[in-house]
Design a protein around this motif. Sequence first.
Motif, PDB file in Angstrom:
ATOM      1  N   CYS A  14      31.063  32.926  -8.368  1.00  0.00           N
ATOM      2  CA  CYS A  14      30.325  34.009  -9.035  1.00  0.00           C
ATOM      3  C   CYS A  14      29.054  33.487  -9.689  1.00  0.00           C
ATOM      4  CB  CYS A  14      31.205  34.718 -10.069  1.00  0.00           C
ATOM      5  SG  CYS A  14      32.714  35.434  -9.390  1.00  0.00           S
ATOM      6  N   GLY A  15      28.537  32.369  -9.199  1.00  0.00           N
ATOM      7  CA  GLY A  15      27.311  31.810  -9.736  1.00  0.00           C
ATOM      8  C   GLY A  15      27.444  31.179 -11.100  1.00  0.00           C
ATOM      9  N   VAL A  16      28.694  31.078 -11.605  1.00  0.00           N
ATOM     10  CA  VAL A  16      28.882  30.555 -12.959  1.00  0.00           C
ATOM     11  C   VAL A  16      29.911  29.427 -12.985  1.00  0.00           C
ATOM     12  CG1 VAL A  16      29.552  31.114 -15.324  1.00  0.00           C
ATOM     13  CG2 VAL A  16      28.292  32.795 -13.959  1.00  0.00           C
ATOM     14  N   LEU A  17      31.144  29.714 -12.539  1.00  0.00           N
ATOM     15  CA  LEU A  17      32.239  28.758 -12.662  1.00  0.00           C
ATOM     16  C   LEU A  17      32.083  27.634 -11.640  1.00  0.00           C
ATOM     17  CD1 LEU A  17      35.260  31.203 -13.073  1.00  0.00           C
ATOM     18  CD2 LEU A  17      34.080  29.913 -14.869  1.00  0.00           C
ATOM     19  N   PRO A  18      32.129  26.374 -12.114  1.00  0.00           N
ATOM     20  CA  PRO A  18      32.016  25.259 -11.165  1.00  0.00           C
ATOM     21  C   PRO A  18      33.278  25.143 -10.311  1.00  0.00           C
ATOM     22  CG  PRO A  18      32.482  24.436 -13.362  1.00  0.00           C
ATOM     23  CD  PRO A  18      32.261  25.919 -13.514  1.00  0.00           C
ATOM     24  N   THR A  19      33.105  24.893  -9.050  1.00  0.00           N
ATOM     25  CA  THR A  19      34.225  24.690  -8.136  1.00  0.00           C
ATOM     26  C   THR A  19      33.988  23.431  -7.323  1.00  0.00           C
ATOM     27  OG1 THR A  19      33.236  25.963  -6.326  1.00  0.00           O
ATOM     28  CG2 THR A  19      34.580  27.189  -7.912  1.00  0.00           C
ATOM     29  N   THR A  20      35.062  22.905  -6.811  1.00  0.00           N
ATOM     30  CA  THR A  20      34.971  21.762  -5.909  1.00  0.00           C
ATOM     31  C   THR A  20      35.838  22.047  -4.695  1.00  0.00           C
ATOM     32  OG1 THR A  20      34.704  20.258  -7.786  1.00  0.00           O
ATOM     33  CG2 THR A  20      35.246  19.275  -5.659  1.00  0.00           C
ATOM     34  N   ARG A  21      35.230  21.966  -3.538  1.00  0.00           N
ATOM     35  CA  ARG A  21      35.966  22.148  -2.292  1.00  0.00           C
ATOM     36  C   ARG A  21      36.024  20.814  -1.566  1.00  0.00           C
ATOM     37  NH1 ARG A  21      36.393  27.689  -1.414  1.00  0.00           N
ATOM     38  NH2 ARG A  21      35.037  28.910  -2.789  1.00  0.00           N
ATOM     39  N   TYR A  22      37.023  20.688  -0.731  1.00  0.00           N
ATOM     40  CA  TYR A  22      37.240  19.405  -0.060  1.00  0.00           C
ATOM     41  C   TYR A  22      37.295  19.603   1.449  1.00  0.00           C
ATOM     42  CZ  TYR A  22      38.242  17.514  -4.657  1.00  0.00           C
ATOM     43  OH  TYR A  22      38.135  17.110  -5.960  1.00  0.00           O
ATOM     44  N   GLN A  23      36.476  18.839   2.151  1.00  0.00           N
ATOM     45  CA  GLN A  23      36.431  18.886   3.601  1.00  0.00           C
ATOM     46  C   GLN A  23      36.973  17.566   4.162  1.00  0.00           C
ATOM     47  OE1 GLN A  23      35.575  21.519   5.321  1.00  0.00           O
ATOM     48  NE2 GLN A  23      34.665  22.767   3.715  1.00  0.00           N
ATOM     49  N   ALA A  24      37.809  17.684   5.178  1.00  0.00           N
ATOM     50  CA  ALA A  24      38.335  16.480   5.833  1.00  0.00           C
ATOM     51  C   ALA A  24      37.200  15.746   6.528  1.00  0.00           C
ATOM     52  CB  ALA A  24      39.426  16.853   6.817  1.00  0.00           C
ATOM     53  N   THR A  25      37.164  14.438   6.367  1.00  0.00           N
ATOM     54  CA  THR A  25      36.132  13.637   7.028  1.00  0.00           C
ATOM     55  C   THR A  25      36.535  13.270   8.452  1.00  0.00           C
ATOM     56  OG1 THR A  25      37.102  11.628   6.082  1.00  0.00           O
ATOM     57  CG2 THR A  25      35.310  12.673   4.850  1.00  0.00           C
ATOM     58  N   ASP A  26      37.829  13.315   8.731  1.00  0.00           N
ATOM     59  CA  ASP A  26      38.331  12.994  10.070  1.00  0.00           C
ATOM     60  C   ASP A  26      39.435  13.984  10.410  1.00  0.00           C
ATOM     61  OD1 ASP A  26      39.191  11.972  12.441  1.00  0.00           O
ATOM     62  OD2 ASP A  26      39.655   9.957  11.697  1.00  0.00           O
ATOM     63  N   ASN A  27      39.086  15.026  11.139  1.00  0.00           N
ATOM     64  CA  ASN A  27      40.069  16.047  11.474  1.00  0.00           C
ATOM     65  C   ASN A  27      41.166  15.534  12.393  1.00  0.00           C
ATOM     66  OD1 ASN A  27      38.941  18.168   9.959  1.00  0.00           O
ATOM     67  ND2 ASN A  27      37.432  18.594  11.560  1.00  0.00           N
ATOM     68  N   ALA A  28      40.956  14.361  13.002  1.00  0.00           N
ATOM     69  CA  ALA A  28      41.976  13.795  13.880  1.00  0.00           C
ATOM     70  C   ALA A  28      43.252  13.480  13.101  1.00  0.00           C
ATOM     71  CB  ALA A  28      41.452  12.538  14.564  1.00  0.00           C
ATOM     72  N   ILE A  29      43.096  13.099  11.833  1.00  0.00           N
ATOM     73  CA  ILE A  29      44.268  12.795  11.017  1.00  0.00           C
ATOM     74  C   ILE A  29      45.102  14.055  10.811  1.00  0.00           C
ATOM     75  CG2 ILE A  29      45.058  12.023   8.753  1.00  0.00           C
ATOM     76  CD1 ILE A  29      42.569  10.265   8.598  1.00  0.00           C
ATOM     77  N   SER A  30      44.449  15.147  10.434  1.00  0.00           N
ATOM     78  CA  SER A  30      45.169  16.403  10.237  1.00  0.00           C
ATOM     79  C   SER A  30      45.779  16.896  11.544  1.00  0.00           C
ATOM     80  CB  SER A  30      44.218  17.462   9.668  1.00  0.00           C
ATOM     81  OG  SER A  30      43.737  17.083   8.396  1.00  0.00           O
ATOM     82  N   ARG A  31      45.056  16.700  12.648  1.00  0.00           N
ATOM     83  CA  ARG A  31      45.594  17.122  13.946  1.00  0.00           C
ATOM     84  C   ARG A  31      46.837  16.316  14.316  1.00  0.00           C
ATOM     85  NH1 ARG A  31      40.034  17.445  15.449  1.00  0.00           N
ATOM     86  NH2 ARG A  31      40.172  15.392  16.460  1.00  0.00           N
ATOM     87  N   GLU A  32      46.846  15.033  13.982  1.00  0.00           N
ATOM     88  CA  GLU A  32      48.016  14.197  14.288  1.00  0.00           C
ATOM     89  C   GLU A  32      49.228  14.643  13.477  1.00  0.00           C
ATOM     90  OE1 GLU A  32      50.958  11.324  13.394  1.00  0.00           O
ATOM     91  OE2 GLU A  32      49.295  11.592  11.990  1.00  0.00           O
ATOM     92  N   ILE A  33      49.009  14.965  12.201  1.00  0.00           N
ATOM     93  CA  ILE A  33      50.108  15.449  11.368  1.00  0.00           C
ATOM     94  C   ILE A  33      50.644  16.770  11.908  1.00  0.00           C
ATOM     95  CG2 ILE A  33      50.740  16.208   9.043  1.00  0.00           C
ATOM     96  CD1 ILE A  33      48.480  14.367   8.003  1.00  0.00           C
ATOM     97  N   ARG A  34      49.720  17.655  12.222  1.00  0.00           N
ATOM     98  CA  ARG A  34      50.115  18.956  12.769  1.00  0.00           C
ATOM     99  C   ARG A  34      50.848  18.799  14.101  1.00  0.00           C
ATOM    100  NH1 ARG A  34      48.077  24.283  12.644  1.00  0.00           N
ATOM    101  NH2 ARG A  34      49.378  25.508  14.079  1.00  0.00           N
ATOM    102  N   ALA A  35      50.408  17.864  14.920  1.00  0.00           N
ATOM    103  CA  ALA A  35      51.026  17.662  16.229  1.00  0.00           C
ATOM    104  C   ALA A  35      52.481  17.238  16.096  1.00  0.00           C
ATOM    105  CB  ALA A  35      50.245  16.623  17.028  1.00  0.00           C
ATOM    106  N   ARG A  36      52.791  16.466  15.072  1.00  0.00           N
ATOM    107  CA  ARG A  36      54.187  16.067  14.860  1.00  0.00           C
ATOM    108  C   ARG A  36      55.063  17.278  14.570  1.00  0.00           C
ATOM    109  NH1 ARG A  36      52.986  12.414  10.191  1.00  0.00           N
ATOM    110  NH2 ARG A  36      55.142  12.874   9.629  1.00  0.00           N
TER     111      ARG A  36
END
Length: 251
Positions: free
Chosen positions: A117-139
């Motif tokens: 809303c242009g006021v409250l500070p937020t922090t979002r997180y993006q994966a730097t290597d989606n291969a790691i998440s894909r490997e976890i999901r694949a299991r």
Amino acid sequence: MGRSRRTLPEELLLLALDPATGTTAQPQSLDLGLAGAQLVELALAGRIAPDGDRIAVVAPRPTGDPTLDCALELLRRRGAPVRAVHWIGGPRLGLRQTYLSHLERCGMVHAVAGQMCGVLPTTRYQATDNAISREIRARLDSAIRTGVPPDPRTAALAALAHAVGLGKHLYPGNEGRSSRSRLRDLIRHDPMGGLVAHAVMDVQNGVAAQPRRSPAPAGRQAAPGGRAAAEPARGVPVQPRRGSMARVVAH
């Protein structure tokens, strides 16, 4: 315990991260899941073991992971086995942020600052290597698709993913219904993961706040209505659930 393997809390958090928005699915229940994942990881490391519905420390030596060792030390200080539902239902303020910061230091995610809303500070997180998440999901996908009993780590991850409600995030819509059902069924393949997952769901359902009742000992007066007076619950006192984090972070 070496750092060559990702821990269950880290894997659960990576599963929950939405690559499109940089936020985590199921933020409130995820905090409970991370506390439960710590217990499973400590059990896999041989530091704790289930004792009925309780958790007992069997080897208090450090694992080498600071966050896990902090949890292990807190369990050790209890002195007696702790009910899993009481441990998971205790205050866990900042646990999700602790793991997000750890993943950032390890280079698996990077933080993106913003505002709500242009006021409250937020922090979002993006994966730097989606291969790691894909490997976890694949299991998980493999365990669901093949029906072959998974290894204890994958079974526990599946149980925790189901317990915190990630099924609808991982397998959305009507087309994902059968996968969500099979994800739930994987809970039976790891006793510790099953114990912790059920404790997570009990906390969400308010079971941790319900007093336990025991039969009145001989000579003890029953409570009005013919029911025995409630015995105090053993273990640690029930801790109230905390609300969401004050700072808007990866919600």
